[in-house]
Structures are given as C-alpha cells and as structure tokens.
Design an enzyme around this catalytic site. Structure first.
Site, PDB file in Angstrom:
ATOM      1  N   GLU A  40       0.000  89.925 -25.449  1.00 47.66           N
ATOM      2  CA  GLU A  40       1.318  89.458 -25.007  1.00 47.66           C
ATOM      3  C   GLU A  40       1.920  88.556 -26.083  1.00 47.66           C
ATOM      4  O   GLU A  40       1.375  87.501 -26.391  1.00 47.66           O
ATOM      5  CB  GLU A  40       1.180  88.687 -23.694  1.00 47.66           C
ATOM      6  CG  GLU A  40       2.457  88.001 -23.235  1.00 47.66           C
ATOM      7  CD  GLU A  40       2.228  87.012 -22.105  1.00 47.66           C
ATOM      8  OE1 GLU A  40       3.017  86.055 -21.993  1.00 47.66           O
ATOM      9  OE2 GLU A  40       1.253  87.181 -21.343  1.00 47.66           O
ATOM     10  N   THR A  70       7.316  85.406 -21.669  1.00 49.52           N
ATOM     11  CA  THR A  70       8.465  84.502 -21.553  1.00 49.52           C
ATOM     12  C   THR A  70       9.769  85.287 -21.471  1.00 49.52           C
ATOM     13  O   THR A  70      10.775  84.936 -22.080  1.00 49.52           O
ATOM     14  CB  THR A  70       8.516  83.482 -22.720  1.00 49.52           C
ATOM     15  OG1 THR A  70       7.202  83.082 -23.092  1.00 49.52           O
ATOM     16  CG2 THR A  70       9.283  82.235 -22.300  1.00 49.52           C
ATOM     17  N   LYS A 130       1.541  86.731 -11.881  1.00 50.98           N
ATOM     18  CA  LYS A 130       0.889  85.731 -12.723  1.00 50.98           C
ATOM     19  C   LYS A 130       0.861  84.396 -11.987  1.00 50.98           C
ATOM     20  O   LYS A 130       1.906  83.879 -11.581  1.00 50.98           O
ATOM     21  CB  LYS A 130       1.635  85.579 -14.053  1.00 50.98           C
ATOM     22  CG  LYS A 130       1.011  84.547 -14.970  1.00 50.98           C
ATOM     23  CD  LYS A 130       1.660  84.526 -16.341  1.00 50.98           C
ATOM     24  CE  LYS A 130       2.949  83.731 -16.351  1.00 50.98           C
ATOM     25  NZ  LYS A 130       3.417  83.465 -17.732  1.00 50.98           N
TER      26      LYS A 130
END
Length: 219
Positions: A40, A70, A130
């Site tokens: 990621e 993000t 998450k």
C-alpha cells in the site's frame, strides 16, 4: 478479487517523507521476496501516483499487488485506480469511495474504529474494514467486537508490529496492515533490501503460524 491483498496476511504500508530513484521499486521487490502479498503506497508519500503507475505498468512486482492508501474522496479513488491500484485503503469511511471501488471491482478497505463505524462501513458495501487506529484499542477490543459481529472482516492498522501481529490474528483479524515497523524510511533510504526482506519474512511467517490454529478450530 478481494482476497488478493489479504492472501499473505500482511499489507505493507509505505508512507515516506520522500522518494528517490528506484527506492519504492526496490522496497516492493524486497517485500515480495519476503512473502508480503500487498503493498500500500499512501498518497501522503511524494510521487505516490507516479510510483503506483510505474509499479503497475509492467504487471507490478511478482507475487505482490500494489494499492493506494490515504484515499480520502472519490476523485482520489478515480486517480489511483486509473493508475493501476489494485486495492484502495482509507483512514475513514467515505461512501462515494466505497461505491466507486465496488463499481470498478477494486477491493476497498475504509477505516473505522467503533462498533457502529465498523458496521456502517460493512453496510456501505466494504468487504473488508480497516480498524484504525488499532493502537488505541488492542487485540482484545477486536475480539470483543467480533463476538456480536462475527461477519465483519477486519484488518488492524496503526501500531501493528512483529511483536503483536499474531495477537491480532488470533483475535480474529483477517490480515494485518504494517507501516513503519516494517518499511522504515531509513531502510528505504539506505536500500537495505536484505534487512527488509528478512523483516517481511519474519512477519509473514508469524501471521501464518497464528492462522493455523484458527483454520483447525472446531466450528
């Protein structure tokens, strides 16, 4: 498709103050060599969009899918997917991001913390959520949340390390997301790929061992 980022049990998070030369490509190759199946790249990393495109342009790194982190809104989701991101991660829930990813068959992991937020993310269509910031609660919290909500598939992020990764898996996490404890800026700057591979292998092996009792547990 959702399973690809979760297969190894480890999502390596790259959040760097700067990128130079082939640093990200070298880091990706080192992580893949250690068995990490998902990388990621956060959009707070300078040159993140270019890095995602470059890693994805030739099929990515063998054995490791590349995603974006993000991702805060639909515009950002559109940009990273257009550049080849194979999964999208956010620190919070944005329903437009989840919807856009679902429409384009890209796994999306929105961030949530409370039981209500975790459930709302799942109801919004997120196949995996998450848990962030995981360091604020700990593995016991996840175990207690999953008791009444066992259908949730959760990946803790924030404060996860080799020391506690197994605890998170035993608490019910489907995988762990690990940032600075695995991919430090110093390792990338110094191109310490052997050390990065060793760290990755230790973490992947730790998660795999923690998953074994779960696989054999009675139903």
């Amino acid at each position: 498709m959702t399973e690809a980022p979760l297969a190894s049990g480890v999502i390596a998070v790259v959040r760097l103050p700067e990128t130079t030369g082939g640093g990200l490509r070298g880091a990706a190759a080192a992580l893949a060599a250690g068995g990490v199946g998902a990388l990621e790249i956060t959009l707070t990393t300078p040159g993140a969009l270019t890095a995602i495109a470059e890693l994805a342009s030739d099929g990515g790194v063998k054995g490791c899918v590349v995603g974006a982190g993000t991702v805060l809104d639909e515009k950002a989701a559109r940009e990273v997917i257009a550049r080849g991101a194979r999964f999208v991660v956010s620190p919070t829930l944005d329903r437009a991001v989840v919807r856009y990813c679902r429409d384009h068959q890209i796994p999306c992991l929105p961030g949530a913390l409370t039981p209500t937020e975790l459930l709302e993310a799942w109801r919004a269509g997120a196949p995996v959520v998450k848990l962030f910031p995981a360091s604020a609660v700990g593995p016991r919290y996840l175990r207690e949340v999953l008791a009444p909500l066992p259908f949730l598939r959760v990946v803790p992020s924030g404060g996860v390390s080799l020391d506690n990764a197994a605890d998170w898996i035993r608490a019910g996490a489907v995988a762990v997301s690990v940032g600075g404890a695995l991919v430090s800026a110093a390792l990338v700057r110094d191109e310490s790929w052997a050390e990065l591979t060793a760290r990755a292998r230790a973490l992947v092996d730790c998660v795999a061992a923690a998953r074994q009792p779960l696989a054999g547990a009675p139903t």
